[in-house]
Design an enzyme around this catalytic site. Structure first.
Site, PDB file in Angstrom:
ATOM      1  N   LYS A  29       9.510  12.294  11.427  1.00  0.00           N
ATOM      2  CA  LYS A  29      10.264  11.697  12.538  1.00  0.00           C
ATOM      3  C   LYS A  29      11.062  12.771  13.275  1.00  0.00           C
ATOM      4  O   LYS A  29      11.176  12.747  14.502  1.00  0.00           O
ATOM      5  CB  LYS A  29      11.178  10.581  12.029  1.00  0.00           C
ATOM      6  CG  LYS A  29      10.389   9.340  11.612  1.00  0.00           C
ATOM      7  CD  LYS A  29      11.237   8.362  10.828  1.00  0.00           C
ATOM      8  CE  LYS A  29      10.413   7.134  10.426  1.00  0.00           C
ATOM      9  NZ  LYS A  29      11.088   6.331   9.398  1.00  0.00           N
ATOM     10  N   LYS A  88       2.804   7.636  13.327  1.00  0.00           N
ATOM     11  CA  LYS A  88       3.479   8.933  13.479  1.00  0.00           C
ATOM     12  C   LYS A  88       2.528  10.120  13.499  1.00  0.00           C
ATOM     13  O   LYS A  88       2.811  11.146  14.117  1.00  0.00           O
ATOM     14  CB  LYS A  88       4.484   9.130  12.324  1.00  0.00           C
ATOM     15  CG  LYS A  88       5.658   8.172  12.396  1.00  0.00           C
ATOM     16  CD  LYS A  88       6.508   8.232  11.136  1.00  0.00           C
ATOM     17  CE  LYS A  88       6.067   7.231  10.096  1.00  0.00           C
ATOM     18  NZ  LYS A  88       6.350   5.836  10.382  1.00  0.00           N
ATOM     19  N   GLU A  93       6.551   1.924  -1.442  1.00  0.00           N
ATOM     20  CA  GLU A  93       5.119   1.863  -1.727  1.00  0.00           C
ATOM     21  C   GLU A  93       4.886   2.142  -3.216  1.00  0.00           C
ATOM     22  O   GLU A  93       5.760   2.670  -3.898  1.00  0.00           O
ATOM     23  CB  GLU A  93       4.389   2.969  -0.950  1.00  0.00           C
ATOM     24  CG  GLU A  93       4.694   3.015   0.513  1.00  0.00           C
ATOM     25  CD  GLU A  93       3.810   2.087   1.311  1.00  0.00           C
ATOM     26  OE1 GLU A  93       2.643   1.926   0.935  1.00  0.00           O
ATOM     27  OE2 GLU A  93       4.309   1.506   2.289  1.00  0.00           O
TER      28      GLU A  93
HETATM   29  N1  LIG Z   1       5.632  -1.415   8.640  1.00  0.00           N
HETATM   30  C1  LIG Z   1       6.632  -0.920   9.333  1.00  0.00           C
HETATM   31  O1  LIG Z   1       7.749  -1.427   9.272  1.00  0.00           O
HETATM   32  C2  LIG Z   1       6.424   0.274  10.212  1.00  0.00           C
HETATM   33  C3  LIG Z   1       7.516   0.771  10.960  1.00  0.00           C
HETATM   34  C4  LIG Z   1       7.316   1.845  11.826  1.00  0.00           C
HETATM   35  C5  LIG Z   1       6.065   2.430  11.901  1.00  0.00           C
HETATM   36  N2  LIG Z   1       5.020   1.954  11.127  1.00  0.00           N
HETATM   37  C6  LIG Z   1       3.715   2.575  11.259  1.00  0.00           C
HETATM   38  O2  LIG Z   1       2.820   1.651  11.828  1.00  0.00           O
HETATM   39  C7  LIG Z   1       1.516   1.824  11.297  1.00  0.00           C
HETATM   40  C8  LIG Z   1       1.040   0.531  10.699  1.00  0.00           C
HETATM   41  O3  LIG Z   1       1.911   0.168   9.652  1.00  0.00           O
HETATM   42  P1  LIG Z   1       1.705  -1.158   8.812  1.00  0.00           P
HETATM   43  O4  LIG Z   1       2.916  -1.327   7.977  1.00  0.00           O
HETATM   44  O5  LIG Z   1       1.292  -2.255   9.686  1.00  0.00           O
HETATM   45  O6  LIG Z   1       0.485  -0.746   7.874  1.00  0.00           O
HETATM   46  P2  LIG Z   1      -0.394  -1.689   6.973  1.00  0.00           P
HETATM   47  O7  LIG Z   1       0.323  -2.961   6.694  1.00  0.00           O
HETATM   48  O8  LIG Z   1      -0.902  -0.871   5.869  1.00  0.00           O
HETATM   49  O9  LIG Z   1      -1.618  -2.083   7.932  1.00  0.00           O
HETATM   50  C9  LIG Z   1      -2.529  -1.137   8.382  1.00  0.00           C
HETATM   51  C10 LIG Z   1      -3.658  -1.876   9.102  1.00  0.00           C
HETATM   52  O10 LIG Z   1      -4.521  -0.892   9.652  1.00  0.00           O
HETATM   53  C11 LIG Z   1      -5.863  -1.226   9.266  1.00  0.00           C
HETATM   54  N3  LIG Z   1      -6.656  -0.010   9.236  1.00  0.00           N
HETATM   55  C12 LIG Z   1      -6.724   0.964   8.297  1.00  0.00           C
HETATM   56  N4  LIG Z   1      -7.572   1.926   8.663  1.00  0.00           N
HETATM   57  C13 LIG Z   1      -8.053   1.553   9.869  1.00  0.00           C
HETATM   58  C14 LIG Z   1      -8.995   2.110  10.756  1.00  0.00           C
HETATM   59  N5  LIG Z   1      -9.595   3.262  10.489  1.00  0.00           N
HETATM   60  N6  LIG Z   1      -9.271   1.443  11.902  1.00  0.00           N
HETATM   61  C15 LIG Z   1      -8.689   0.264  12.175  1.00  0.00           C
HETATM   62  N7  LIG Z   1      -7.795  -0.322  11.372  1.00  0.00           N
HETATM   63  C16 LIG Z   1      -7.487   0.334  10.236  1.00  0.00           C
HETATM   64  C17 LIG Z   1      -5.731  -1.888   7.953  1.00  0.00           C
HETATM   65  O11 LIG Z   1      -6.917  -2.621   7.711  1.00  0.00           O
HETATM   66  P3  LIG Z   1      -7.125  -3.583   6.453  1.00  0.00           P
HETATM   67  O12 LIG Z   1      -6.271  -4.789   6.765  1.00  0.00           O
HETATM   68  O13 LIG Z   1      -8.577  -3.868   6.499  1.00  0.00           O
HETATM   69  O14 LIG Z   1      -6.678  -2.814   5.260  1.00  0.00           O
HETATM   70  C18 LIG Z   1      -4.495  -2.745   8.195  1.00  0.00           C
HETATM   71  O15 LIG Z   1      -4.837  -3.924   8.859  1.00  0.00           O
HETATM   72  C19 LIG Z   1       1.620   2.968  10.288  1.00  0.00           C
HETATM   73  O16 LIG Z   1       1.215   4.158  10.901  1.00  0.00           O
HETATM   74  C20 LIG Z   1       3.083   2.984   9.944  1.00  0.00           C
HETATM   75  O17 LIG Z   1       3.500   4.273   9.568  1.00  0.00           O
HETATM   76  C21 LIG Z   1       5.194   0.888  10.306  1.00  0.00           C
END
Ligand SMILES: NC(=O)c1ccc[n+]([C@@H]2O[C@H](COP(=O)([O-])OP(=O)(O)OC[C@H]3O[C@@H](n4cnc5c(N)ncnc54)[C@H](OP(=O)(O)O)[C@@H]3O)[C@@H](O)[C@H]2O)c1
Lengths: 162, 328
Positions: B211, B111, B196
């Site tokens: 959003k 976002k 979280e």
């Molecule tokens: N989860 C949901 O249901 C959901 C729904 C809608 C939108 N989103 C959005 O989607 C995004 C990802 O969400 P998520 O739930 O997958 O997050 P997450 O589980 O915390 O995973 C984040 C991933 O990004 C990696 N990362 C962190 N900093 C980075 C960087 N500088 N360069 C490359 N990789 C990096 C992390 O690495 P490590 O593994 O090494 O820590 C991890 O693998 C967020 O922006 C979130 O707001 C999520």
């Protein structure tokens, strides 16, 4: 309102027409021949709902029909809004909070339910505000928001307007 | 079609699992998490990468950075799914810009960059003849952006409102159903992985607010920031307040609302009749759009989750492939 009209066939129907013409809604019609009134007139009481600001229109139409409006009863408060407040409602003088709305003269708090779970924990209240017009309701809400800010209360408004 | 994925967390791994499970004709040629990366023009072995990650290790080679993947991998679309930073959008914003400059399409679930600089990113994408898609940023699996941009294209939207945050909705659902306090319901949400460790972003309405900013700026032609959103969270809600609402066959939900003409942009708890279509249970999201031609439409679905969010990302990817990526 109480109307006075000539006791002739068709008069009552003629009196009711202008009400629908201005978009009003008739809730009840009560008519009786009173001894105090001259024999040739009929007294009718009508309870009705009118859109905001249409009363002068209606009176005009009545006059044109030769119908005499004897008395206009109390205008009831048609707009209603129920909301919930959370905070230190008693410590911040709940009666003053209510008073600030009532003081507008055009909106008033008509119901209040208060729950105080324990000393020193925030209490919750549901309050219902009524007003004659939408604009007055908006004004009351503005006042309440300002009071809430000042007294650090949380206001939960309904999803839809009054 | 070849893609590079930045971020291998819940969403990134969800995408990888879908690509392994379904033959969509999408090859991953670049992949990075926060500490490692892989570049392989022949196609990365996703099953092996998932196994490494789930074993607690990095997904790739510590010598390869996310910036290397963006700059050097051979891909058609960059999939940016790293954590949201609402203040700067970085490092995602820089990575997205770099990919667009390289004439690569971008699909993101993040976002931050979209809320902070959609006009800039869009102009950059246009200048480079590529697309920027972000369906997953709002309401996870619900194809709200697509519905509004495509299906409702000729409509004027007079109001848009709904439940944009599943965490808050879960907490309020539990407070209403069981008479729990806010703290108890939050603890439960944490245990189930719906909240979280630091729930501020969700419970203070920041997530819902951002959003709204995305919808306002990308679909409703407004120019807003998070500071323009009047915001009240749910932390002060009491079980008594929910009971008072219940007494009148109502409940309380955290509602995000945009009324473009009235300049309304707000997130706040609201009293709502229990029979209202926006009263959804648990972590669901629900949004009503009031459109002049179409009338009222309500969308209900999962706003988060690994596979659900992957659904939105994959939808964007296939949209791009249909229209823009030749020979794939
Ligand atoms: N989860 C949901 O249901 C959901 C729904 C809608 C939108 N989103 C959005 O989607 C995004 C990802 O969400 P998520 O739930 O997958 O997050 P997450 O589980 O915390 O995973 C984040 C991933 O990004 C990696 N990362 C962190 N900093 C980075 C960087 N500088 N360069 C490359 N990789 C990096 C992390 O690495 P490590 O593994 O090494 O820590 C991890 O693998 C967020 O922006 C979130 O707001 C999520």
């Amino acid at each position: 309102m109480k109307l006075e009209m000539r006791d002739q066939p068709g008069q009552l129907v003629a009196a009711l027409k202008p009400i629908s013409a201005v978009g009003g809604n008739i809730i009840a019609v009560i008519h009786q021949r009173e001894t105090s009134t001259p024999a040739e007139t009929l007294d009718v009481q009508i309870v009705l709902e009118l859109p905001e600001g249409r009363l002068p229109n209606l009176l005009e139409l009545f006059r044109a029909q030769g119908i005499n409006v004897v008395r206009i009863g109390e205008e009831r408060l048609l707009y209603e809004c129920t909301l919930i407040m959370i905070g230190h409602l008693m410590h911040t003088d709940l009666s003053d909070t209510v008073d600030r709305i009532d003081r507008t003269g055009s909106a008033e708090v008509t119901e209040l339910s208060l729950v105080m779970p324990a000393i020193d924990t925030p209490s919750s209240a549901r309050i219902t505000i009524r007003s004659t017009t939408r604009a007055e309701m908006k004004k009351a809400m503005r006042i309440l928001r300002a009071v809430a800010k000042q007294k650090d209360l949380l206001i939960i408004e309904p999803l839809e307007d009054a | 079609m070849r893609i590079a994925i930045l971020g291998f967390g819940s969403v990134g791994r969800g995408i990888a699992r879908v690509l392994l499970a379904k033959d969509l004709g999408i090859a991953v040629t670049g992949l990075a998490d926060s500490k490692s990366g892989i570049i392989d023009a022949g196609g990365i072995d996703l099953a092996a990468a998932l196994a490494r990650k789930e074993g607690g290790g990095p997904c790739g080679n510590p010598g390869v950075s996310p910036a290397d993947v963006v700059a050097k991998a051979k891909y058609d679309v960059l999939v940016e799914v790293t954590p949201t930073n609402v203040e700067t959008g970085e490092p995602a914003l820089g990575h997205i810009r770099e990919a667009l400059r390289r004439h690569k399409h971008v699909v993101t679930s993040n976002k931050g960059p979209i809320a902070l600089d959609y006009p800039g990113l869009r102009a950059l994408a246009e200048a480079n003849g590529v697309l920027l898609k972000y369906e997953a940023t709002v309401c996870g699996a619900i194809p709200l952006i697509h519905a509004m941009q495509e299906g409702l294209a000729g409509n004027t939207i007079s109001r848009l409102y709904g439940v944009f945050n599943g965490t808050c909705n879960y907490i309020l659902t539990r407070m209403a159903a069981e008479g729990l306090t806010y703290e108890q319901a939050l603890a439960e949400a944490r245990e189930l992985g719906y909240a979280e460790a630091d729930p501020t972003y969700d419970v203070e309405g920041i997530d819902a607010g951002i959003k709204l900013v995305i919808l306002a700026n990308t679909i409703l032609d407004l120019s807003t920031t998070l500071d323009d959103v009047e915001r009240t969270g749910i932390t002060l809600l009491s079980p008594e307040a929910l009971q008072l609402a219940e007494d009148q066959d109502c409940t309380i939900r955290l509602i995000g609302e945009i009324i473009p003409d009235a300049g309304v942009l707000r997130v706040s708890p609201r009293i709502i009749p229990k029979t209202h279509p926006l009263v959804v249970e648990g972590t669901l999201n629900a949004v009503t759009v009031e459109a002049d031609l179409a009338g009222d439409l309500t969308f209900i679905g999962k706003g988060a989750g690994s596979t659900e969010t992957a659904s939105a990302v994959i939808g964007d990817l296939l949209y791009i492939r249909e229209r823009y990526v030749k020979g794939s």
